[in-house]
Design an enzyme around this catalytic site. Sequence first.
Site, PDB file in Angstrom:
ATOM      1  N   SER A 162       0.852  -1.189   0.000  1.00  0.00           N
ATOM      2  CA  SER A 162       0.000   0.000   0.000  1.00  0.00           C
ATOM      3  C   SER A 162       0.886   1.237   0.000  1.00  0.00           C
ATOM      4  O   SER A 162       2.012   1.209   0.510  1.00  0.00           O
ATOM      5  CB  SER A 162      -0.845  -0.017   1.260  1.00  0.00           C
ATOM      6  OG  SER A 162      -1.262   1.281   1.588  1.00  0.00           O
ATOM      7  N   SER A 163       0.353   2.332  -0.515  1.00  0.00           N
ATOM      8  CA  SER A 163       1.139   3.572  -0.536  1.00  0.00           C
ATOM      9  C   SER A 163       1.366   4.118   0.874  1.00  0.00           C
ATOM     10  O   SER A 163       2.228   4.981   1.064  1.00  0.00           O
ATOM     11  CB  SER A 163       0.454   4.626  -1.404  1.00  0.00           C
ATOM     12  OG  SER A 163      -0.842   4.891  -0.925  1.00  0.00           O
ATOM     13  N   CYS A 164       0.643   3.608   1.886  1.00  0.00           N
ATOM     14  CA  CYS A 164       0.850   4.131   3.243  1.00  0.00           C
ATOM     15  C   CYS A 164       2.127   3.599   3.883  1.00  0.00           C
ATOM     16  O   CYS A 164       2.464   3.974   4.992  1.00  0.00           O
ATOM     17  CB  CYS A 164      -0.352   3.869   4.125  1.00  0.00           C
ATOM     18  SG  CYS A 164      -0.538   2.156   4.540  1.00  0.00           S
ATOM     19  N   HIS A 176     -12.937   3.072   3.129  1.00  0.00           N
ATOM     20  CA  HIS A 176     -12.123   4.194   2.669  1.00  0.00           C
ATOM     21  C   HIS A 176     -13.036   5.305   2.160  1.00  0.00           C
ATOM     22  O   HIS A 176     -14.245   5.127   2.020  1.00  0.00           O
ATOM     23  CB  HIS A 176     -11.165   3.737   1.564  1.00  0.00           C
ATOM     24  CG  HIS A 176      -9.985   2.984   2.094  1.00  0.00           C
ATOM     25  ND1 HIS A 176      -9.902   1.610   2.052  1.00  0.00           N
ATOM     26  CD2 HIS A 176      -8.855   3.406   2.690  1.00  0.00           C
ATOM     27  CE1 HIS A 176      -8.764   1.236   2.607  1.00  0.00           C
ATOM     28  NE2 HIS A 176      -8.110   2.297   3.006  1.00  0.00           N
ATOM     29  N   TYR A 217      -0.642  -1.021  10.262  1.00  0.00           N
ATOM     30  CA  TYR A 217      -0.844  -1.644   8.949  1.00  0.00           C
ATOM     31  C   TYR A 217       0.400  -1.462   8.077  1.00  0.00           C
ATOM     32  O   TYR A 217       0.867  -2.405   7.420  1.00  0.00           O
ATOM     33  CB  TYR A 217      -2.072  -0.994   8.296  1.00  0.00           C
ATOM     34  CG  TYR A 217      -2.363  -1.443   6.891  1.00  0.00           C
ATOM     35  CD1 TYR A 217      -2.936  -2.684   6.641  1.00  0.00           C
ATOM     36  CD2 TYR A 217      -2.097  -0.613   5.804  1.00  0.00           C
ATOM     37  CE1 TYR A 217      -3.225  -3.088   5.350  1.00  0.00           C
ATOM     38  CE2 TYR A 217      -2.382  -1.002   4.508  1.00  0.00           C
ATOM     39  CZ  TYR A 217      -2.939  -2.249   4.279  1.00  0.00           C
ATOM     40  OH  TYR A 217      -3.217  -2.643   3.000  1.00  0.00           O
ATOM     41  N   LYS A 252       2.919  -4.196   6.239  1.00  0.00           N
ATOM     42  CA  LYS A 252       3.140  -4.242   4.786  1.00  0.00           C
ATOM     43  C   LYS A 252       4.626  -4.053   4.445  1.00  0.00           C
ATOM     44  O   LYS A 252       5.133  -4.663   3.494  1.00  0.00           O
ATOM     45  CB  LYS A 252       2.289  -3.173   4.087  1.00  0.00           C
ATOM     46  CG  LYS A 252       0.805  -3.525   4.088  1.00  0.00           C
ATOM     47  CD  LYS A 252       0.554  -4.776   3.246  1.00  0.00           C
ATOM     48  CE  LYS A 252      -0.877  -5.189   3.184  1.00  0.00           C
ATOM     49  NZ  LYS A 252      -1.090  -6.433   2.425  1.00  0.00           N
TER      50      LYS A 252
HETATM   51  P1  GDP Z   1      -6.300   7.175   4.200  1.00  0.00           P
HETATM   52  O1  GDP Z   1      -6.030   7.414   2.737  1.00  0.00           O
HETATM   53  O2  GDP Z   1      -5.491   6.064   4.784  1.00  0.00           O
HETATM   54  O3  GDP Z   1      -6.204   8.439   5.017  1.00  0.00           O
HETATM   55  O4  GDP Z   1      -7.789   6.602   4.355  1.00  0.00           O
HETATM   56  P2  GDP Z   1      -9.269   7.053   3.980  1.00  0.00           P
HETATM   57  O5  GDP Z   1      -9.589   6.696   2.573  1.00  0.00           O
HETATM   58  O6  GDP Z   1     -10.153   6.453   5.028  1.00  0.00           O
HETATM   59  O7  GDP Z   1      -9.346   8.638   4.153  1.00  0.00           O
HETATM   60  C1  GDP Z   1      -8.807   9.551   3.226  1.00  0.00           C
HETATM   61  C2  GDP Z   1      -9.228  10.969   3.550  1.00  0.00           C
HETATM   62  O8  GDP Z   1     -10.632  11.142   3.273  1.00  0.00           O
HETATM   63  C3  GDP Z   1      -9.043  11.392   5.013  1.00  0.00           C
HETATM   64  O9  GDP Z   1      -8.597  12.747   5.024  1.00  0.00           O
HETATM   65  C4  GDP Z   1     -10.463  11.308   5.569  1.00  0.00           C
HETATM   66  O10 GDP Z   1     -10.692  12.148   6.695  1.00  0.00           O
HETATM   67  C5  GDP Z   1     -11.268  11.792   4.360  1.00  0.00           C
HETATM   68  N1  GDP Z   1     -12.692  11.450   4.391  1.00  0.00           N
HETATM   69  C6  GDP Z   1     -13.722  12.309   4.143  1.00  0.00           C
HETATM   70  N2  GDP Z   1     -14.909  11.724   4.312  1.00  0.00           N
HETATM   71  C7  GDP Z   1     -14.658  10.423   4.643  1.00  0.00           C
HETATM   72  C8  GDP Z   1     -15.503   9.321   4.937  1.00  0.00           C
HETATM   73  O11 GDP Z   1     -16.722   9.400   4.956  1.00  0.00           O
HETATM   74  N3  GDP Z   1     -14.862   8.127   5.216  1.00  0.00           N
HETATM   75  C9  GDP Z   1     -13.496   7.999   5.202  1.00  0.00           C
HETATM   76  N4  GDP Z   1     -12.954   6.803   5.456  1.00  0.00           N
HETATM   77  N5  GDP Z   1     -12.668   9.061   4.950  1.00  0.00           N
HETATM   78  C10 GDP Z   1     -13.245  10.250   4.683  1.00  0.00           C
END
Ligand code: GDP
Length: 318
Positions: A108-110, A180, A137, A141
């Site tokens: 993953s890119s994280c 996500h 996580y 990875k």
């Molecule tokens: P990340 O890429 O590991 O940070 O994982 P996420 O895909 O869960 O979140 C990406 C970004 O989208 C973060 O800044 C979240 O706060 C934002 N975000 C906005 N609305 C949502 C939502 O409803 N669900 C999630 N999971 N993230 C959200």
Amino acid sequence: MDKNARIFVAGHRGMVGSALVRRLASAGYRNIVTRTRAHLDLTDQGGVNLFFEEEQIDVVFLAAARVGGIYANSTMPASFIYENLAIETNVIHAASRWNVPKLIFFGSSCIYPKACPQPIKEEYLLTSALEPTNEAYAIAKIAGLKMCEAYNQQYGTKFVSLMPTNLYGPNDNYDLQSSHVLPALIRKAHEAKLRGDGALEVWGSGTPCREFLHVDDLADAATFMMESDIAEGVFNVGVGRDSTIRELAQTVCRVVGFEGELAFDASKPDGTPRKLLDVSKLERMGWKASIILEDGIAATYADFLARYEGLSQTAVAA
Ligand code: GDP
């Protein structure tokens, strides 16, 4: 490559694994081996060893993993580190022990440091501290890709690692606590439209940038990797372009047909400010993503609609 090769897709019911099965079948591969969790628990070392001893596998796609969005990662770090480490050590070790010629591991890119220069090159790995919301996580990875490198070095295996950016597509997780951002926004925009809400709740500030790759593009890259002579290394997989969460929300609203406002909830975490991958290494090998974000979101929304009844029931039951 021999279309009769025995290809084990670990995690075939997940978003990545199911995309791989579709892609391999459409390319004419006839011997795709899968096991449900009830038949083979990948965290069980004995079971995994026995499986590899019996099955004479030629290629492994290690797409089984505990995955989740920012909320799930920050609240269940033990599950994320334990399950991913257990799956990786069992599968990678057994694949080496039973002489599997090729394995493709998905990270993953994280895995990259929080304060990385952008776009992120593969060599920035382990140069500084990780993003805290998904550190457990990421550590698992990183261990997986380092295992591949170590086994290649010590045993001459051909284990390759792909690091996809944020993925989306059919079979995604629409549970709002663990999903996500992209599937979450599809569901929230759809339900806001049905209720006639004036606003759509978006977590955080809307300013973080994320890059989104359709899972069918990842399956295509992984098949390309399997068919190539590439025997080792870490390869970023992405589209080379990102957007803010605000822009993403606007695109999702356009596709879904929700016309209200966006309401940002600052009590939720932003996570890392940006993680755009440098995809030039894989492009130099001859592979490039092809699915445009808005088209991919439209196709994903269609898949969501087809499965929405089942999702609603799950949400009520939970
Ligand atoms: P990340 O890429 O590991 O940070 O994982 P996420 O895909 O869960 O979140 C990406 C970004 O989208 C973060 O800044 C979240 O706060 C934002 N975000 C906005 N609305 C949502 C939502 O409803 N669900 C999630 N999971 N993230 C959200």
